[in-house]
Write a protein that holds these residues in place. Structure first.
Motif, short mmCIF file in Angstrom:
data_model
loop_
_atom_site.label_atom_id
_atom_site.label_comp_id
_atom_site.label_asym_id
_atom_site.label_seq_id
_atom_site.Cartn_x
_atom_site.Cartn_y
_atom_site.Cartn_z
N GLN A 303 0.83 -1.21 0.00
CA GLN A 303 0.00 0.00 0.00
C GLN A 303 0.87 1.26 0.00
O GLN A 303 0.57 2.22 -0.72
N GLU A 304 1.91 1.25 0.80
CA GLU A 304 2.76 2.43 0.88
C GLU A 304 3.41 2.74 -0.46
O GLU A 304 3.56 3.91 -0.85
N LEU A 305 3.81 1.71 -1.19
CA LEU A 305 4.52 1.92 -2.45
C LEU A 305 3.61 1.78 -3.67
O LEU A 305 4.09 1.71 -4.81
N ALA A 306 2.31 1.76 -3.44
CA ALA A 306 1.36 1.66 -4.55
C ALA A 306 1.53 2.79 -5.59
O ALA A 306 1.45 2.53 -6.80
N PRO A 307 1.81 4.03 -5.18
CA PRO A 307 2.00 5.08 -6.20
C PRO A 307 3.19 4.79 -7.12
O PRO A 307 3.11 4.99 -8.34
N GLU A 308 4.28 4.30 -6.53
CA GLU A 308 5.46 3.97 -7.35
C GLU A 308 5.22 2.73 -8.20
O GLU A 308 5.73 2.62 -9.32
N LYS A 309 4.45 1.79 -7.67
CA LYS A 309 4.16 0.56 -8.42
C LYS A 309 3.03 0.76 -9.42
O LYS A 309 2.84 -0.07 -10.32
N LYS A 310 2.27 1.84 -9.24
CA LYS A 310 1.08 2.10 -10.06
C LYS A 310 0.10 0.92 -9.98
O LYS A 310 -0.54 0.53 -10.96
N LYS A 311 -0.01 0.38 -8.76
CA LYS A 311 -0.83 -0.80 -8.57
C LYS A 311 -1.10 -0.99 -7.08
O LYS A 311 -0.18 -0.98 -6.27
N SER A 312 -2.36 -1.15 -6.72
CA SER A 312 -2.73 -1.40 -5.33
C SER A 312 -2.84 -2.90 -5.08
O SER A 312 -3.14 -3.66 -6.00
N PRO A 313 -2.62 -3.36 -3.85
CA PRO A 313 -2.73 -4.79 -3.56
C PRO A 313 -4.18 -5.26 -3.67
O PRO A 313 -5.11 -4.46 -3.47
N PRO A 314 -4.41 -6.55 -3.98
CA PRO A 314 -5.77 -7.07 -4.10
C PRO A 314 -6.63 -6.82 -2.87
O PRO A 314 -7.83 -6.58 -2.98
N ALA A 315 -6.02 -6.86 -1.67
CA ALA A 315 -6.78 -6.71 -0.42
C ALA A 315 -7.34 -5.31 -0.23
O ALA A 315 -8.10 -5.07 0.71
N GLU A 316 -6.99 -4.37 -1.12
CA GLU A 316 -7.48 -3.00 -1.00
C GLU A 316 -9.01 -2.94 -1.02
O GLU A 316 -9.61 -2.02 -0.49
N ASP A 317 -9.66 -3.93 -1.62
CA ASP A 317 -11.13 -3.91 -1.68
C ASP A 317 -11.76 -4.01 -0.29
O ASP A 317 -12.82 -3.44 -0.04
N MET A 318 -11.10 -4.73 0.62
CA MET A 318 -11.61 -4.90 1.97
C MET A 318 -10.84 -4.10 3.00
O MET A 318 -11.39 -3.70 4.02
N CYS A 319 -9.56 -3.87 2.74
CA CYS A 319 -8.68 -3.26 3.75
C CYS A 319 -7.87 -2.11 3.15
O CYS A 319 -6.65 -2.21 2.99
N PRO A 320 -8.53 -1.00 2.80
CA PRO A 320 -7.75 0.12 2.27
C PRO A 320 -6.80 0.68 3.32
O PRO A 320 -7.00 0.49 4.52
N ALA A 321 -5.78 1.36 2.85
CA ALA A 321 -4.74 1.86 3.75
C ALA A 321 -5.30 2.82 4.80
O ALA A 321 -6.24 3.58 4.54
N PHE A 322 -4.72 2.76 5.98
CA PHE A 322 -4.99 3.68 7.08
C PHE A 322 -6.45 3.67 7.53
O PHE A 322 -6.98 4.68 7.97
N GLY A 323 -7.11 2.52 7.37
CA GLY A 323 -8.47 2.38 7.90
C GLY A 323 -9.48 3.30 7.27
O GLY A 323 -10.40 3.78 7.95
N ALA A 324 -9.36 3.56 5.97
CA ALA A 324 -10.25 4.51 5.30
C ALA A 324 -11.73 4.16 5.49
O ALA A 324 -12.58 5.06 5.58
N LEU A 325 -12.05 2.87 5.56
CA LEU A 325 -13.45 2.47 5.69
C LEU A 325 -13.97 2.55 7.13
O LEU A 325 -15.15 2.25 7.37
N LEU A 326 -13.14 2.96 8.06
CA LEU A 326 -13.63 3.18 9.42
C LEU A 326 -14.70 4.27 9.45
O LEU A 326 -15.50 4.36 10.40
N VAL A 327 -14.74 5.10 8.43
CA VAL A 327 -15.75 6.15 8.34
C VAL A 327 -17.16 5.56 8.33
O VAL A 327 -18.14 6.24 8.65
N ASP A 328 -17.26 4.27 7.99
CA ASP A 328 -18.57 3.60 7.97
C ASP A 328 -18.93 2.96 9.30
O ASP A 328 -19.98 2.33 9.42
N SER A 329 -18.06 3.09 10.31
CA SER A 329 -18.35 2.49 11.61
C SER A 329 -19.57 3.14 12.25
O SER A 329 -19.86 4.33 12.03
#
Length: 364
Positions: A303-329
């Motif tokens: 996740q940290e190097l996704a900008p340099e890789k131009k690719k996010s990990p597959p788990a981003e669908d459930m676990c985006p970086a830095f708890g972005a989906l906590l906003v839905d708690s």
């Protein structure tokens, strides 16, 4: 579509390796603490397969054949004895199966140190053991070879001479900290000698934590620059913090908690983010993990190097970086904790009230 090889990927940007196998499988009940040998690839293949799948889902571009410490003498210590060839064959089959399920994943054949070197059996015996390890990797046509976890530069040079004759793209790494290898060879000399083996990629792995490894890698980088040598740099740190052992030759094994009481020292995912960024800015292009580096650590690297890789990990669908989906708690105080700024401001507690934050460690 033809897969890009390791050299092409390193030239394009950062490459993410996988993480811990032996220590993580031991926690799950599939590896014996002490020998740390990989009989699980034969006895419990689905457990090994699942862990590799988790690394791929976390964002690993490379998975290693899960056969660390697969040498005949090491394997004889186990309750059930297999040959190194049997273990490596099973490991290759599992790795190939899991890689085929992922998105353009490379397979690395992992070569381990052998006891015949420290036992003084002679170069011919040592070479033969390395040839036995590598033979199966050649048969299965893995994408590249990695000689890892070497404590002695002399042994690594013997290994890499055998690797060179195999005709495969190769990398090598050592379990060294600021004091150099186990025979007292300096970090700088180890760096130059690793590079002169002809390896595409060199670096450090295990025993010393992320902070110590960054210090060692900086010295490696400077030593290579002085000699006009330019292999890519790699790093596979353990997944816990142990600053007390930087003064030793053998690292984390000096900790009284080692090897099966290290949970309170585990690196947080946000420390893993920060390490990946620091390592990349230092010039490290291959970042993976060793002992106790779990899938969520590998995900943090990716996740940290996704900008340099131009690719996010597959788990981003459930676990985006830095708890972005906590906003839905549905808990108001938790909803506010969905940013990088929040998590980087937290100083986590040890979780162990009244315990000393550090332990006394005696140098070698």
């Amino acid at each position: 579509m033809t897969k890009k090889n390791l050299s092409e990927r390193l030239a394009a940007g950062p490459v993410i390796g996988d993480g811990s196998m032996a220590l993580t499988l031991e926690k799950r009940g599939y590896c014996t603490a002490g020998p740390w040998t990989p009989e699980a690839v034969v006895m419990y293949p689905e457990a090994v397969r699942q862990l590799l799948r988790e690394y791929v889902r976390a964002g690993a571009d490379v998975i290693q054949t899960p056969c660390f410490y697969s040498s005949d003498k090491k394997l004889k210590r186990g309750k059930v004895t297999y040959t190194a060839a049997e273990i490596n064959d099973a490991a290759c089959k599992i790795a190939k199966e899991v890689a085929s399920e992922g998105d353009d994943v490379l397979i690395c054949g992992g070569i381990s140190p052998v006891e015949s070197f420290v036992d003084g059996k002679g170069r011919d015996v040592v070479r033969k053991e390395f040839e036995n390890q590598i033979e199966v990797f050649i048969k299965h046509d893995v994408d590249f070879l990695l000689a890892e976890y070497f404590g002695y530069i002399e042994e690594l040079e013997i290994c890499m001479d055998v690797v060179k004759k195999a005709g495969k793209m190769a990398a090598c790494s050592m379990r060294i900290g600021p004091r150099g290898d186990l025979s007292g060879v300096s970090v700088e000399d180890c760096a130059v000698r690793m590079a002169k083996t002809g390896a595409l990629m060199i670096g450090t792995n295990c025993q010393f934590d992320t902070n110590a490894q960054l210090k060692t890698l900086r010295r490696i980088k400077d030593a290579l620059a002085k000699e006009n040598l330019s292999p890519y740099l790699m790093c596979q740190p353990p997944g816990y913090l142990c600053p007390e052992v930087e003064c030793t030759l053998t690292g984390q094994r000096h900790l009284p908690e080692a090897p099966i009481l290290l949970e309170t020292r585990i690196l947080t995912r946000f420390e893993a983010h920060q390490f990946a960024r620091s390592a990349y800015e230092l010039g490290v292009r291959y970042i993976g993990g060793c002992c106790s580096t779990e899938p969520h650590h590998i995900r943090a690297f990716a996740q940290e190097l996704a900008p340099e890789k131009k690719k996010s990990p597959p788990a981003e669908d459930m676990c985006p970086a830095f708890g972005a989906l906590l906003v839905d708690s549905d808990i108001p105080v938790i909803r506010k904790r969905n940013t990088k700024e929040y998590w980087y401001s937290v100083k986590p507690g040890s979780g162990r009230p009244y315990n000393s934050p550090l332990v006394n460690v005696q140098a070698d």
